[in-house]
Design a protein around this motif. Structure first.
Motif, PDB file in Angstrom:
ATOM      1  N   ARG A   1      -8.650 -38.132   3.056  1.00  0.00           N
ATOM      2  CA  ARG A   1      -9.224 -39.230   3.700  1.00  0.00           C
ATOM      3  C   ARG A   1      -9.494 -38.591   5.050  1.00  0.00           C
ATOM      4  O   ARG A   1      -9.047 -37.609   5.618  1.00  0.00           O
ATOM      5  N   GLY A   2     -10.476 -39.320   5.932  1.00  0.00           N
ATOM      6  CA  GLY A   2     -10.675 -38.917   7.096  1.00  0.00           C
ATOM      7  C   GLY A   2     -12.350 -38.963   7.358  1.00  0.00           C
ATOM      8  O   GLY A   2     -12.621 -39.410   8.709  1.00  0.00           O
ATOM      9  N   LYS A   3     -13.187 -38.856   6.478  1.00  0.00           N
ATOM     10  CA  LYS A   3     -14.518 -38.830   6.742  1.00  0.00           C
ATOM     11  C   LYS A   3     -15.100 -39.887   6.142  1.00  0.00           C
ATOM     12  O   LYS A   3     -16.370 -40.539   6.548  1.00  0.00           O
ATOM     13  N   GLU A   4     -14.524 -40.513   4.960  1.00  0.00           N
ATOM     14  CA  GLU A   4     -15.278 -41.537   4.328  1.00  0.00           C
ATOM     15  C   GLU A   4     -14.207 -42.714   4.472  1.00  0.00           C
ATOM     16  O   GLU A   4     -13.011 -42.771   4.230  1.00  0.00           O
TER      17      GLU A   4
ATOM     18  N   ASP B   1     -15.676 -30.784   2.501  1.00  0.00           N
ATOM     19  CA  ASP B   1     -16.626 -30.058   3.583  1.00  0.00           C
ATOM     20  C   ASP B   1     -15.841 -29.092   4.113  1.00  0.00           C
ATOM     21  O   ASP B   1     -14.841 -28.576   3.930  1.00  0.00           O
TER      22      ASP B   1
ATOM     23  N   ASP C   1     -14.478 -29.049   6.945  1.00  0.00           N
ATOM     24  CA  ASP C   1     -13.118 -29.452   7.592  1.00  0.00           C
ATOM     25  C   ASP C   1     -12.032 -30.056   6.616  1.00  0.00           C
ATOM     26  O   ASP C   1     -11.024 -30.142   7.038  1.00  0.00           O
TER      27      ASP C   1
ATOM     28  N   ARG D   1     -12.195 -32.190   4.254  1.00  0.00           N
ATOM     29  CA  ARG D   1     -12.151 -33.593   3.905  1.00  0.00           C
ATOM     30  C   ARG D   1     -13.212 -34.046   2.901  1.00  0.00           C
ATOM     31  O   ARG D   1     -14.050 -33.144   2.758  1.00  0.00           O
TER      32      ARG D   1
ATOM     33  N   ARG E   1     -16.013 -35.669   1.155  1.00  0.00           N
ATOM     34  CA  ARG E   1     -17.258 -36.434   1.661  1.00  0.00           C
ATOM     35  C   ARG E   1     -18.253 -37.204   0.314  1.00  0.00           C
ATOM     36  O   ARG E   1     -17.901 -36.124  -0.832  1.00  0.00           O
TER      37      ARG E   1
ATOM     38  N   ARG F   1     -24.200 -37.767   0.851  1.00  0.00           N
ATOM     39  CA  ARG F   1     -24.377 -37.417   2.223  1.00  0.00           C
ATOM     40  C   ARG F   1     -24.971 -35.963   2.722  1.00  0.00           C
ATOM     41  O   ARG F   1     -25.620 -35.817   3.658  1.00  0.00           O
TER      42      ARG F   1
ATOM     43  N   THR G   1     -19.608 -46.355   7.744  1.00  0.00           N
ATOM     44  CA  THR G   1     -19.004 -45.076   8.684  1.00  0.00           C
ATOM     45  C   THR G   1     -17.589 -45.239   9.051  1.00  0.00           C
ATOM     46  O   THR G   1     -17.035 -46.330   8.966  1.00  0.00           O
TER      47      THR G   1
END
Length: 390
Positions: free
Chosen positions: A25-28, A57, A59, A61, A63, A67, A290
């Motif tokens: 988790r963290g981007k979605e 990605d 980072d 995380r 995604r 995207r 977002t």
């Protein structure tokens, strides 16, 4: 043409199983990740079925793969008004070196880079090449439809497709489909190879026609356009496809030969053949969420980024209305919603290219001189001179 070879191994080797990557988790937003997990649970009991919805990605995380897709303008040396702009874009992408994620990052099984990261690193594997080429194709086809005479009636859409091909195995390819005719092209982005798969319309017969072999008059009146598929198509199965709007999983029976590929229906609107990730309006809204720095999900209008306004929701609604007034359709427009996401191409280093050329030329000349001076080519020693004027 190729030769098939059967090999027996004792003891037999176990077939590798594709394991779903851990969701980080963290981007979605969490509501989107939960919906993805429920959708993937549908295929839990399916054997030998591969569906990719999330990618890791740079980072680390998770995604949504959608995207990574958005129309991107090819480099300036590709003339979009020329009839061979598609082939030029495919050649450009194929020249980018191929390097697997495990070779670049040993601790990472599958890493997804954005188009800009891919160009900056100057190497990548299947998904990087396929996503970049897909974005180029969508830009070129949509640009042609609006700007180039003779292409106004074209309705072509490109997707990234997860396929099993021979002999590479599981790879990402680009599916370029003509929505008017149903004809498809499969592009292997890392090599630039193209495989044409025509759409074959099955002849419908009534009961008496099936019994006595009679075809309906309206079927006989239809024009019989006969197009040949590319010989020896290496694609053995198409698992799933995606673009910037959705992900579709193939529900059709896999076929192993070229004739089987022609029997596949690539009409993604047919839910009996393709299962979409977002099938309702409420589910499609999840794509436009977002993540706030606090971790909460926030809805975003698809036109807000192209019409930024500090007035919050009012600015988003104003941007949406302005987009409709301008006649733009974010599903078919070739312009980026956010111009800051356009690719930046670094100019070629001509001095480095010249020095590299001279270095390779010098090494080649030295090898040729040594080979001829030793007499290994025919038993006689010869002096070698090169004409550098030509």
């Amino acid at each position: 043409m190729y030769v098939s070879l059967g090999v027996t191994v004792d003891p037999p080797l176990a077939m590798p199983e594709r394991k779903q990557q851990e969701i980080v988790r963290g981007k979605e937003p969490s509501v989107l990740l939960k919906h993805v997990q429920r959708w993937l649970d549908f295929f839990r009991g399916w054997k030998d079925h591969k569906v990719v919805v999330l990618g890791t990605d740079m980072d680390g995380r998770s995604r949504l793969v959608c995207r990574f897709c958005q129309p991107q303008r090819p480099p300036d040396h590709i003339d979009l008004h020329q009839s061979f702009a598609i082939e030029a874009a495919a050649r450009y992408v194929s020249l980018i070196p191929f390097l697997r994620d495990s070779e670049m990052f040993p601790d990472t099984l599958d890493l997804w880079c954005t188009n800009q990261e891919f160009l900056n690193i100057q190497c990548g594997d299947w998904e990087e090449h396929a996503v970049l080429l897909c974005n180029y194709f969508n830009y070129i086809d949509r640009f042609r439809r609006e700007k180039v005479p003779g292409f106004q009636d074209n309705d072509i859409q490109s997707y990234c497709a997860l396929c099993d091909i021979f002999p590479e195995g599981e790879v990402w390819m680009v599916l370029r489909r003509d929505n008017a005719t149903g004809h498809c092209e499969f592009w292997q982005a890392s090599s630039g190879d193209c495989y044409f798969v025509p759409h074959v319309i099955p002849q419908r017969r009534k009961l008496c026609g099936r019994l006595f072999g009679r075809i309906r008059a309206e079927d006989e009146a239809q024009p019989k356009e006969h197009l040949e598929a590319t010989p020896s198509i290496p694609i053995r199965r198409v698992h799933s496809v995606f673009n910037s709007e959705n992900v579709w999983a193939n529900l059709q029976t896999p076929r192993g030969e070229r004739a089987g590929m022609q029997k596949l229906d690539f009409d993604l609107s047919d839910s009996s053949c393709w299962k979409p990730l977002f099938s309702t309006v409420s589910e499609e809204e999840l794509l436009h969420l977002t993540v706030e720095p606090s971790g909460a999900a926030r809805p975003v209008s698809p036109w807000r980024r192209s019409n930024p306004s500090p007035s919050g929701v009012a600015g988003a609604d104003a941007g949406l209305q302005a987009g409709h007034r301008a006649g733009r359709n974010h599903r078919s427009d070739w312009r980026l919603e956010d111009p800051s996401q356009a690719l930046v191409y670094e100019p070629a280093d001509e001095n480095h290219a010249f020095n590299l050329e001279r270095d390779l030329e010098g090494r080649l000349e030295m090898e040729i001189r040594e080979f001829r001076s030793m007499g290994e080519h025919g038993g006689l020693q010869h002096a070698t001179r090169f004409n550098h004027v030509i």
